[in-house]
Design an enzyme around this catalytic site. Sequence first.
Site, PDB file in Angstrom:
ATOM      1  N   PRO A 119       0.844  -1.198   0.000  1.00 61.90           N
ATOM      2  CA  PRO A 119       0.000   0.000   0.000  1.00 61.90           C
ATOM      3  C   PRO A 119       0.881   1.251   0.000  1.00 61.90           C
ATOM      4  O   PRO A 119       1.930   1.265   0.655  1.00 61.90           O
ATOM      5  CB  PRO A 119      -0.781  -0.121   1.310  1.00 61.90           C
TER       6      PRO A 119
ATOM      7  N   ALA B  88      10.263   3.887  -1.608  1.00 59.99           N
ATOM      8  CA  ALA B  88      11.666   3.419  -1.655  1.00 59.99           C
ATOM      9  C   ALA B  88      11.754   2.057  -2.334  1.00 59.99           C
ATOM     10  O   ALA B  88      12.662   1.807  -3.140  1.00 59.99           O
ATOM     11  CB  ALA B  88      12.239   3.340  -0.243  1.00 59.99           C
ATOM     12  N   ALA B  89      10.800   1.167  -2.041  1.00 61.63           N
ATOM     13  CA  ALA B  89      10.803  -0.161  -2.667  1.00 61.63           C
ATOM     14  C   ALA B  89      10.653  -0.014  -4.178  1.00 61.63           C
ATOM     15  O   ALA B  89      11.325  -0.714  -4.958  1.00 61.63           O
ATOM     16  CB  ALA B  89       9.668  -1.007  -2.096  1.00 61.63           C
TER      17      ALA B  89
ATOM     18  N   ASP C 113      14.730   3.752   4.482  1.00 64.88           N
ATOM     19  CA  ASP C 113      13.808   3.014   3.614  1.00 64.88           C
ATOM     20  C   ASP C 113      14.543   2.369   2.440  1.00 64.88           C
ATOM     21  O   ASP C 113      14.337   1.185   2.151  1.00 64.88           O
ATOM     22  CB  ASP C 113      12.713   3.955   3.077  1.00 64.88           C
TER      23      ASP C 113
ATOM     24  N   ALA D  99       1.619   4.288   3.472  1.00 62.41           N
ATOM     25  CA  ALA D  99       1.162   3.511   4.625  1.00 62.41           C
ATOM     26  C   ALA D  99       2.299   3.183   5.594  1.00 62.41           C
ATOM     27  O   ALA D  99       2.127   2.382   6.501  1.00 62.41           O
ATOM     28  CB  ALA D  99       0.483   2.235   4.160  1.00 62.41           C
ATOM     29  N   GLY D 100       3.479   3.772   5.376  1.00 60.06           N
ATOM     30  CA  GLY D 100       4.574   3.554   6.332  1.00 60.06           C
ATOM     31  C   GLY D 100       5.368   2.295   6.077  1.00 60.06           C
ATOM     32  O   GLY D 100       6.216   1.920   6.890  1.00 60.06           O
ATOM     33  N   LEU D 101       5.121   1.626   4.935  1.00 62.71           N
ATOM     34  CA  LEU D 101       5.870   0.401   4.647  1.00 62.71           C
ATOM     35  C   LEU D 101       6.963   0.637   3.599  1.00 62.71           C
ATOM     36  O   LEU D 101       7.500  -0.315   3.022  1.00 62.71           O
ATOM     37  CB  LEU D 101       4.917  -0.716   4.173  1.00 62.71           C
ATOM     38  N   GLY D 102       7.286   1.894   3.359  1.00 61.22           N
ATOM     39  CA  GLY D 102       8.406   2.208   2.461  1.00 61.22           C
ATOM     40  C   GLY D 102       8.104   1.909   1.002  1.00 61.22           C
ATOM     41  O   GLY D 102       8.996   1.483   0.254  1.00 61.22           O
TER      42      GLY D 102
HETATM   43  O1  PMV Z   1       6.496   6.332   6.154  1.00 61.97           O
HETATM   44  P1  PMV Z   1       7.736   5.783   5.546  1.00 61.97           P
HETATM   45  O2  PMV Z   1       7.637   4.349   5.188  1.00 61.97           O
HETATM   46  O3  PMV Z   1       8.203   6.622   4.392  1.00 61.97           O
HETATM   47  O4  PMV Z   1       8.880   5.851   6.667  1.00 61.97           O
HETATM   48  C1  PMV Z   1       9.419   7.085   7.031  1.00 61.97           C
HETATM   49  C2  PMV Z   1      10.459   6.953   8.121  1.00 61.97           C
HETATM   50  C3  PMV Z   1      10.852   8.297   8.714  1.00 61.97           C
HETATM   51  O5  PMV Z   1      11.792   8.036   9.757  1.00 61.97           O
HETATM   52  C4  PMV Z   1       9.636   8.999   9.325  1.00 61.97           C
HETATM   53  C5  PMV Z   1      11.467   9.249   7.681  1.00 61.97           C
HETATM   54  C6  PMV Z   1      12.869   8.883   7.247  1.00 61.97           C
HETATM   55  O6  PMV Z   1      13.310   9.448   6.230  1.00 61.97           O
HETATM   56  O7  PMV Z   1      13.552   8.084   7.917  1.00 61.97           O
END
Ligand code: PMV
Length: 303
Positions: free
Chosen positions: A90, A99-100, A141, A93-96
Amino acid sequence: MGEGFGRGKVILLGEHAVVYGRPALACGIERGVRATAAPAEASRLDVPVWDLSLAPSTDAEEPLARAFDALLDVYGERPRLAVEADVALPAGAGLGCSAALGVAVLAAMDDALGVEREAEERAEVALAWERVFHGNPSGVDTAMASAGGVAVFRRGEPLRRVAPKRPLILAVANSGEASSTKHMVDSVRRQHERNEARIEETFDGIAALVRNGELAVAAGDVIALGQLMDLNHGLLSSLLLSTTKLEALCETARAAGAKGAKLTGAGGGGCMIALCEDRESAGGVCAALEEIADEAFIAEVGT
Ligand code: PMV
């Protein structure tokens, strides 16, 4: 035809503080993005699940096209490649996810062009892609998307791998609330500008949790790691990164038997992770989470 893969990641401990030079404990998950790259008349990037087909030359106002453009610039002579990405994460959603996607696109292009890179260099190069989406990525990420496994990441230092004594079994639940990493990182920056001493203390507290977390992972101590995750969630909430829905997800996971739970990634929505004793209890935790989450799944790390 070239092929590439970028993993999704979960941050076990340390998000946001990692932007300010503290360590983070993170792991790559098996869900991610697969990409293929083939020679073409003109470069384009297709992401069928998002209904997107972008040409960097004509779609420059689209951030994804600009990110693709930044990766094409990495090569001495700009290649002409048609890249297609199959995204199984997704977004927002905080799972990168971004970046993936960047790591998968770069890996597929490298493969098509016969360019060899170590995981660490690939993560570094893929930062050009990440910078399009948020100005100040820590790099955690892309590092985890590229390397996988469990590791301690610290800005500007080589990734330090951690060997878990036993696999980490996580229930991951998506709140369904979309969040922007850029907005959440900006919000923490504003709090840091207003009250530097207090926020630095919070970051130091998070760094201490990460150091203990590394030991707990290496010792296979699920109870200790779970407690550290709960504490980290409290500190992230104090930075205004949690939401009512994320709180409900953490509570539900703990009540269903998880040893600890926290938001993961940028917060403000997105995903929550809950640490479970074994696969069976993770199944129960996931079933409880599914009642209120958009989706829930089990991620097993370190096998
Ligand atoms: O929400 P994501 O999956 O992009 O994770 C971000 C992680 C942070 O620490 C909030 C930002 C970063 O660049 O490390």
